[in-house]
Write an enzyme that holds these catalytic residues in place. Structure first.
Site, PDB file in Angstrom:
ATOM      1  CE  LYS A   1      -4.131  -1.918   1.887  1.00 37.23           C
ATOM      2  NZ  LYS A   1      -5.193  -2.000   3.090  1.00 37.23           N
TER       3      LYS A   1
ATOM      4  CG  ASP B   1      -8.017   0.424   3.113  1.00 29.88           C
ATOM      5  OD1 ASP B   1      -8.866  -0.167   2.671  1.00 29.88           O
ATOM      6  OD2 ASP B   1      -6.745   0.163   3.165  1.00 29.88           O
TER       7      ASP B   1
END
Ligand code: NAP
Length: 460
Positions: free
Chosen positions: A267, A303
């Site tokens: 990420k 997220d």
């Protein structure tokens, strides 16, 4: 065949659309002209007399009626702002985004008699609307075509080539299938990928994947394949698994893939491979969603949306986030966006301090939990995964009326969730984060807004 051309005014939708329709011997439909015909007056008059909201309603009716029509469809510039329009345009069709530099657009539309949509003045309006609509255009598009250069004829031939061969040739696809990133795919998924790339019903098939190491247990392929089918999209979702992100991104580029769901451990590292990163992803320091259009790569973080949505009713409360990794950063960012008073507590205090300083909130050790009267506690550590009977929160700290959000979702009913329920707390399972981040990710991949319930349906 249904080909949709979208983009801002002045990018060539009507002129390219007319010429493309004649090249492909298809009917040409201009949604603005359809509206004018139905209304017996010009778009300018509709805007002046009835306002934009009325125009958008009429536009939606026209787009809905075109859902199953064959032809080349040129849309108005604001059509893609409405996910329902995108859903109708996408059904059984391919969407091409025509784009041009701001300067070219200004030159092309400066003599137009269309009324302004803002009070920003001509140049200000073009800049502001291009910026506001950018993400909607990128999400709605299967392919991006630059119309700054090249004649209308050349642009039409480029689009025709893509509709016949796809944006990558068969030999590139065959070669890419031998890449190491696909070697771990189970045989049934490898067969499905080969069929999608080498024997597709339409060559314009778009490919998305989960990228990480490992990803073999990910539920994302199952979820996205169902959603693609549900909306009749010519899309395929697979897995890219490799310890080296460089190999994953090479495959992403060579296959001109549409999108990536990025997971552990990439990420942060993926940011180095992108052309643009959204403000939210930059502030959180992690990207979990990548889309590619016209050879450029754009990174986002969904997220934090996955944490914000379930916590919407808790604005202004005090929140404790336990952990200081990527999930904690997204959770703290979400809580701050809701105006909560946020405390980040972590086993390694230095990491909590660093993250809190970056986001602008308080920090401390796990022991500090007892002295903070929190309304919301978010577990952003892996403690409790795979059914282990452990929690990072001492049961004495849990009181009736608190909200406990455990981001661990394997299994959803964690030890922490069970104890919290017994203590009379409101509980939110980690699957809710997954559901809401997927709603947002699907919108970025396709421009279509799915309901959280339809995502939940495919997760069970
Ligand atoms: P990460 O970057 O590795 O961070 C893990 C954090 O947990 C660190 O702050 C670490 O503390 C702490 N931690 C690890 N073991 C611990 C222990 N035994 N006791 C106390 N603290 C401990 O991981 P991440 O990407 O943030 O993910 C964390 C968890 O969030 C994942 O395991 C997953 O369950 C969940 N998650 C859920 C979703 C969803 O969609 N629901 C999405 C992403 C993540 P130190 O700094 O001291 O090492």
């Amino acid at each position: 065949m249904k080909i949709v051309l979208t983009g801002y005014r002045g990018t060539g939708k009507s002129s390219v659309g007319r010429a493309l329709a004649s090249l492909l011997r298809l009917p040409f439909i201009d949604t603005d002209e359809e509206i004018e015909e139905r209304e017996h007056r010009s778009i300018g008059e509709i805007f002046r007399n009835e306002g934009e909201a009325y125009f958008r309603r009429r536009e939606r009716e026209v787009i809905r009626a075109l859902r199953d029509k064959e032809g080349v469809i040129a849309t108005g510039g604001g059509v893609v702002l409405d996910p329902e329009n995108v859903e109708h345009l996408r059904a059984h069709g391919d969407i091409f985004l025509l784009y041009a530099s701001e300067r070219t657009i200004r030159e092309r539309i400066m003599n137009s008699d269309r009324p302004p949509l803002t009070d920003l003045g001509f140049e200000g309006e073009v800049s502001a609307l291009l910026e506001r609509r950018k993400i909607h255009y990128l999400s709605a598009a299967d392919f991006c075509i630059n119309t700054d250069e090249g004649t209308v004829e050349e642009i039409c031939h480029g689009i025709r080539r893509i509709t016949m061969e796809g944006s990558t040739g068969i030999s590139e696809r065959e070669r890419a299938l031998r890449f190491r990133v696909f070697q771990g795919l189970p045989p049934a998924e490898m067969d499905a990928l080969e069929t999608a790339l080498l024997r597709p019903p339409r060559q314009t098939v778009r490919l998305c994947a989960i990228a990480g190491y490992p990803v073999r247990h990910s539920k994302s392929p199952h979820l996205y394949m169902h959603l693609f089918q549900r909306y009749s999209l010519n899309y395929h979702y697979t897995r890219l698994e490799d310890p080296e992100i460089s190999r994953i991104m090479q495959c992403f580029g060579e296959l001109d893939m549409r999108g990536l769901s990025v997971t552990i451990p990439f990420k942060k590292a993926v940011i180095g491979y992108l052309d643009e990163v959204s403000r939210e992803a930059e502030e959180i320091g992690a990207v979990n969603t990548v889309i590619q259009c016209g050879g450029r790569r754009y990174g986002f973080n969904t997220d934090w949306v996955g944490v914000r949505e379930p916590l919407r009713g808790h604005s202004g409360e005090r929140a404790v986030v336990i952990g200081a990794g990527g999930a904690a950063a997204a959770a703290a960012y979400a809580a701050l966006s809701l105006g909560m008073d946020v405390h980040i507590l972590n086993r390694t205090i230095g990491r909590a301090k660093e993250l809190a300083a970056r986001l602008g909130c308080s920090s401390g050790s796990l022991d500090d939990l007892e002295s903070i009267s929190a309304g919301v506690i978010v577990n952003a550590t892996p403690v409790g995964m795979n059914g282990e009977d452990r929690t990072p929160v001492k049961p004495d700290c849990l009181r009736k009326g608190m909200t406990i959000f455990d981001l661990v979702y394997t299994p959803p009913d964690t030890h922490l969730i069970r104890i919290a329920r017994k203590k009379g707390c409101e509980t939110i399972a980690g699957t809710e984060m997954f559901v809401h981040q997927a709603v947002e990710q699907f919108r970025l991949f396709t421009g279509i807004r799915v309901t959280p319930d339809s995502v939940r349906e495919y997760l069970t």
